[in-house]
Design a protein around this motif. Structure first.
Motif, PDB file in Angstrom:
ATOM      1  N   TYR A 261       0.961  -1.345   0.052  1.00 28.64           N
ATOM      2  CA  TYR A 261       0.091  -0.071   0.178  1.00 28.64           C
ATOM      3  C   TYR A 261       0.982   1.313  -0.068  1.00 28.64           C
ATOM      4  N   THR A 262       1.927   1.314   0.632  1.00 29.17           N
ATOM      5  CA  THR A 262       2.883   2.520   0.610  1.00 29.17           C
ATOM      6  C   THR A 262       3.338   2.808  -0.582  1.00 29.17           C
ATOM      7  N   GLY A 263       3.706   1.722  -1.514  1.00 34.72           N
ATOM      8  CA  GLY A 263       4.275   2.224  -2.791  1.00 34.72           C
ATOM      9  C   GLY A 263       2.959   2.165  -3.647  1.00 34.72           C
ATOM     10  N   GLY A 264       2.074   1.558  -3.470  1.00 34.49           N
ATOM     11  CA  GLY A 264       0.782   1.569  -4.551  1.00 34.49           C
ATOM     12  C   GLY A 264       0.054   2.997  -4.349  1.00 34.49           C
ATOM     13  N   TYR A 265      -0.267   3.391  -3.093  1.00 31.85           N
ATOM     14  CA  TYR A 265      -0.959   4.617  -3.139  1.00 31.85           C
ATOM     15  C   TYR A 265      -0.147   5.935  -3.424  1.00 31.85           C
ATOM     16  N   SER A 266       1.190   5.736  -3.223  1.00 27.78           N
ATOM     17  CA  SER A 266       2.153   6.826  -3.839  1.00 27.78           C
ATOM     18  C   SER A 266       1.934   6.838  -5.351  1.00 27.78           C
ATOM     19  N   VAL A 267       1.844   5.777  -6.207  1.00 30.07           N
ATOM     20  CA  VAL A 267       1.678   5.863  -7.509  1.00 30.07           C
ATOM     21  C   VAL A 267       0.400   6.394  -7.971  1.00 30.07           C
ATOM     22  N   TRP A 268      -0.652   5.994  -7.080  1.00 34.65           N
ATOM     23  CA  TRP A 268      -2.117   6.203  -7.650  1.00 34.65           C
ATOM     24  C   TRP A 268      -2.548   7.729  -7.306  1.00 34.65           C
ATOM     25  N   PHE A 269      -1.942   8.252  -6.302  1.00 35.92           N
ATOM     26  CA  PHE A 269      -2.195   9.650  -6.036  1.00 35.92           C
ATOM     27  C   PHE A 269      -1.245  10.837  -6.539  1.00 35.92           C
ATOM     28  N   TRP A 270      -0.205  10.197  -7.101  1.00 36.12           N
ATOM     29  CA  TRP A 270       0.968  10.995  -7.564  1.00 36.12           C
ATOM     30  C   TRP A 270       1.134  10.881  -9.102  1.00 36.12           C
ATOM     31  N   LEU A 271       0.354   9.902  -9.802  1.00 34.16           N
ATOM     32  CA  LEU A 271       0.550   9.553 -11.085  1.00 34.16           C
ATOM     33  C   LEU A 271       0.273  11.039 -12.103  1.00 34.16           C
ATOM     34  N   PRO A 272      -1.041  11.527 -11.995  1.00 30.52           N
ATOM     35  CA  PRO A 272      -1.226  12.785 -12.631  1.00 30.52           C
ATOM     36  C   PRO A 272      -0.153  13.843 -12.778  1.00 30.52           C
ATOM     37  N   THR A 273       0.485  14.128 -11.677  1.00 28.96           N
ATOM     38  CA  THR A 273       1.643  14.958 -11.450  1.00 28.96           C
ATOM     39  C   THR A 273       2.777  14.574 -11.952  1.00 28.96           C
ATOM     40  N   ILE A 274       3.175  13.300 -11.818  1.00 28.00           N
ATOM     41  CA  ILE A 274       4.401  12.809 -12.410  1.00 28.00           C
ATOM     42  C   ILE A 274       4.095  12.832 -13.855  1.00 28.00           C
ATOM     43  N   LEU A 275       3.136  12.357 -14.454  1.00 26.98           N
ATOM     44  CA  LEU A 275       2.932  12.525 -16.034  1.00 26.98           C
ATOM     45  C   LEU A 275       3.171  14.025 -16.521  1.00 26.98           C
ATOM     46  N   GLN A 276       2.489  15.026 -15.631  1.00 23.12           N
ATOM     47  CA  GLN A 276       2.392  16.432 -16.261  1.00 23.12           C
ATOM     48  C   GLN A 276       3.881  16.862 -16.170  1.00 23.12           C
ATOM     49  N   ARG A 277       4.713  16.448 -15.051  1.00 26.05           N
ATOM     50  CA  ARG A 277       5.972  17.205 -14.759  1.00 26.05           C
ATOM     51  C   ARG A 277       7.169  16.459 -15.726  1.00 26.05           C
ATOM     52  N   PHE A 278       6.930  15.181 -16.115  1.00 25.06           N
ATOM     53  CA  PHE A 278       8.025  14.504 -17.025  1.00 25.06           C
ATOM     54  C   PHE A 278       7.563  15.154 -18.505  1.00 25.06           C
ATOM     55  N   SER A 279       6.322  15.240 -18.850  1.00 24.03           N
ATOM     56  CA  SER A 279       6.013  15.523 -20.239  1.00 24.03           C
ATOM     57  C   SER A 279       5.506  16.833 -20.325  1.00 24.03           C
ATOM     58  N   GLY A 280       5.021  17.370 -19.522  1.00 24.61           N
ATOM     59  CA  GLY A 280       4.523  18.767 -19.873  1.00 24.61           C
ATOM     60  C   GLY A 280       3.354  18.866 -20.658  1.00 24.61           C
ATOM     61  N   TRP A 281       2.337  17.737 -20.525  1.00 24.65           N
ATOM     62  CA  TRP A 281       1.260  17.774 -21.234  1.00 24.65           C
ATOM     63  C   TRP A 281       0.140  18.697 -20.293  1.00 24.65           C
ATOM     64  N   SER A 282      -0.794  18.952 -21.081  1.00 21.79           N
ATOM     65  CA  SER A 282      -2.045  19.608 -20.325  1.00 21.79           C
ATOM     66  C   SER A 282      -2.905  18.667 -19.426  1.00 21.79           C
ATOM     67  N   VAL A 283      -3.663  19.377 -18.672  1.00 22.50           N
ATOM     68  CA  VAL A 283      -4.599  18.646 -17.779  1.00 22.50           C
ATOM     69  C   VAL A 283      -5.527  17.555 -18.671  1.00 22.50           C
ATOM     70  N   GLN A 284      -6.003  18.110 -19.444  1.00 28.23           N
ATOM     71  CA  GLN A 284      -6.894  17.320 -20.286  1.00 28.23           C
ATOM     72  C   GLN A 284      -6.086  15.865 -20.883  1.00 28.23           C
ATOM     73  N   ARG A 285      -4.839  16.263 -21.390  1.00 27.63           N
ATOM     74  CA  ARG A 285      -4.095  15.036 -21.914  1.00 27.63           C
ATOM     75  C   ARG A 285      -3.532  13.977 -21.003  1.00 27.63           C
ATOM     76  N   VAL A 286      -3.329  14.680 -19.707  1.00 30.17           N
ATOM     77  CA  VAL A 286      -2.861  14.004 -18.587  1.00 30.17           C
ATOM     78  C   VAL A 286      -3.916  12.996 -18.199  1.00 30.17           C
ATOM     79  N   SER A 287      -5.243  13.447 -18.155  1.00 31.33           N
ATOM     80  CA  SER A 287      -6.213  12.652 -17.605  1.00 31.33           C
ATOM     81  C   SER A 287      -6.542  11.653 -18.665  1.00 31.33           C
TER      82      SER A 287
END
Length: 442
Positions: A261-287
């Protein structure tokens, strides 16, 4: 002892009863769990819109995500026991209505501390739902069907993200009645839980003997078969509830799930932010793209749940997904970065954080009696869920202090590796000639 031989008539009756139960219960429970995960994790996407309004730093967001699990911690064992001894219909219905209302109220917070309070209360409101459903499934599904039932129920987790991501992207783009999109996100996603909770009070039967949609012979077959399975386990584990909570396997599974759970919830809550920071995508594209990893997780969950039931093997069906997530995230450090690699890596990571679920939750009811298993499910999920606080909080603090997710990635890799080892070596009791001897979990 379970009946070794059944007549053709009994086989036909059993087959029809099992099919009818699956068709009538699982789709509704599936909808309930989608509502659960929409309300639990919508903050992951809401953060992309609310960070400016509430001045959310990475540390504050990590704490707000994780504090949910402090409230969640306290009430899970009582929830599981209430389903076993009182009423699943009433408990689940009241729980859904309560957390739906609290989700909607989260749309009115104005400060980080108000967000902390709303998330804490939401966790407390949701606490009894998951362990309650796991125990409820043991009242309806015979042992050979249980992991498949859990897999189908838990497929709502990735489906919640697959549906919730694009939905959040659309809602975050609106600005109605002077309210920002993230506020509407909480308001809109709280409503389904209230509606489904009200429906639960009228739709969900507690036990097979209350199901009018089963024929009398089907009710009799299912009730007697479940009773025989409980009786067959009674000589293996005579533990009291307190004894179940001190069972070595229960303790080791709890620690293993804590790291998962420690690792899993880290990914689930942070994934949109991780994708946006590494890619620079818009909110709609990240979603939209953020849904892809959860589709992979959905397929993995169904396949491994089926495989676990077919082989009656549980340990490696837990460990292989966890190790897959760890290896995939390690590859991020050695391969040239690209948007395609980003999606591929996190597709495998999310697969690892979801696909293990059916085989893991089939374990307690295989070596404990009904009340003891109910307490163990609540205890394991309750105690391990604290990992949902530590994971997102630690990732937020590491990101804020280092300016990078690299140290957080290493932390997650360590969590999944430790979890795999613990479950692979966990002890189990087997009764041999009246004496108990340890063996591995299966």
């Amino acid at each position: 002892m379970l009946r070794a031989v059944m007549t053709p008539s009994q086989i036909a009756t059993g087959s029809s009863a099992r099919s009818r139960v699956a068709i009538r219960l699982l789709p509704f429970l599936f909808l309930l769990y989608i509502a659960n995960y929409l309300d639990r994790t919508n903050i992951a996407y809401a953060k992309l819109g609310m960070k400016g309004d509430l001045s959310l730093t990475d540390s504050v967001f990590g704490t707000a995500s994780g504090i949910f699990f402090i409230g969640y911690f306290a009430l899970q064992v009582p929830g599981a026991l209430l389903v076993e001894r009182w009423s699943a219909r009433l408990l689940l219905g009241i729980t859904l209505i309560g957390w739906g209302a609290l989700t909607a109220l989260t749309g009115f917070v104005h400060t980080p501390h108000q967000l902390y309070g709303a998330r804490f209360l939401l966790g407390a409101a949701e606490a009894g739902f998951f362990p309650g459903v796991i125990v409820y499934l043991s009242h309806w599904f015979i042992e050979q069907d249980r992991a498949k039932a859990v897999a189908r129920f838990m497929s709502a987790i990735p489906i919640g993200f697959i549906v919730g991501g694009p939905l959040a992207g659309m809602i975050l783009g609106v600005h109605w009645a002077g309210l920002a999109g993230w506020r509407w996100l909480f308001l809109f996603e709280g409503i389904p839980a209230v509606i489904l909770g009200t429906a639960t009070l009228f739709i969900l039967p507690d036990r097979p003997n209350e199901a009018r949609w089963l024929r009398p012979d089907e009710r009799e077959w299912l009730t007697s078969r479940l009773a025989e399975e409980r009786q067959a386990k009674a000589h293996v584990e005579h533990a009291t509830i307190w004894g179940a909570l001190r069972h070595p396997a229960v303790l080791m599974l709890t620690v293993g799930l804590f790291f998962t759970y420690t690792g899993g919830y880290s990914v689930w809550f942070w994934l949109p932010t991780i994708l946006q920071r590494f890619s620079g995508w818009s909110v709609q594209r990240v979603s939209l793209i953020g849904s892809i990893p959860f589709f992979v997780g959905f397929i993995g969950l169904l396949l491994l749940g089926w495989s676990s039931d077919r082989t009656r093997e549980r340990r490696w069906h837990f460990a292989i997904p966890q190790l897959t997530a760890a290896i995939a995230l390690a590859l991020w450090f050695v391969l040239p970065h690209s948007d395609a690699l980003l999606v591929a890596v996190f597709a495998l990571v999310v697969f690892g954080t979801i696909a293990y679920l059916p085989s893991f939750w089939a374990l307690p009811s295989e070596f404990l009696t009904a009340s003891a298993a109910a307490a163990a499910v609540g205890f394991i999920n309750c105690t391990a869920s604290i990992g949902g606080f530590f994971g997102p909080t630690i990732i937020g603090n590491l990101s804020e202090h280092t300016g990078s997710f690299n140290s957080g990635f290493i932390f997650m890799i360590a969590c999944w590796t430790i979890a795999s080892v613990l479950v692979l070596i966990c002890p189990r009791e087997r009764n041999v000639g009246g004496a108990s001897v340890p063996r591995s979990c299966e």
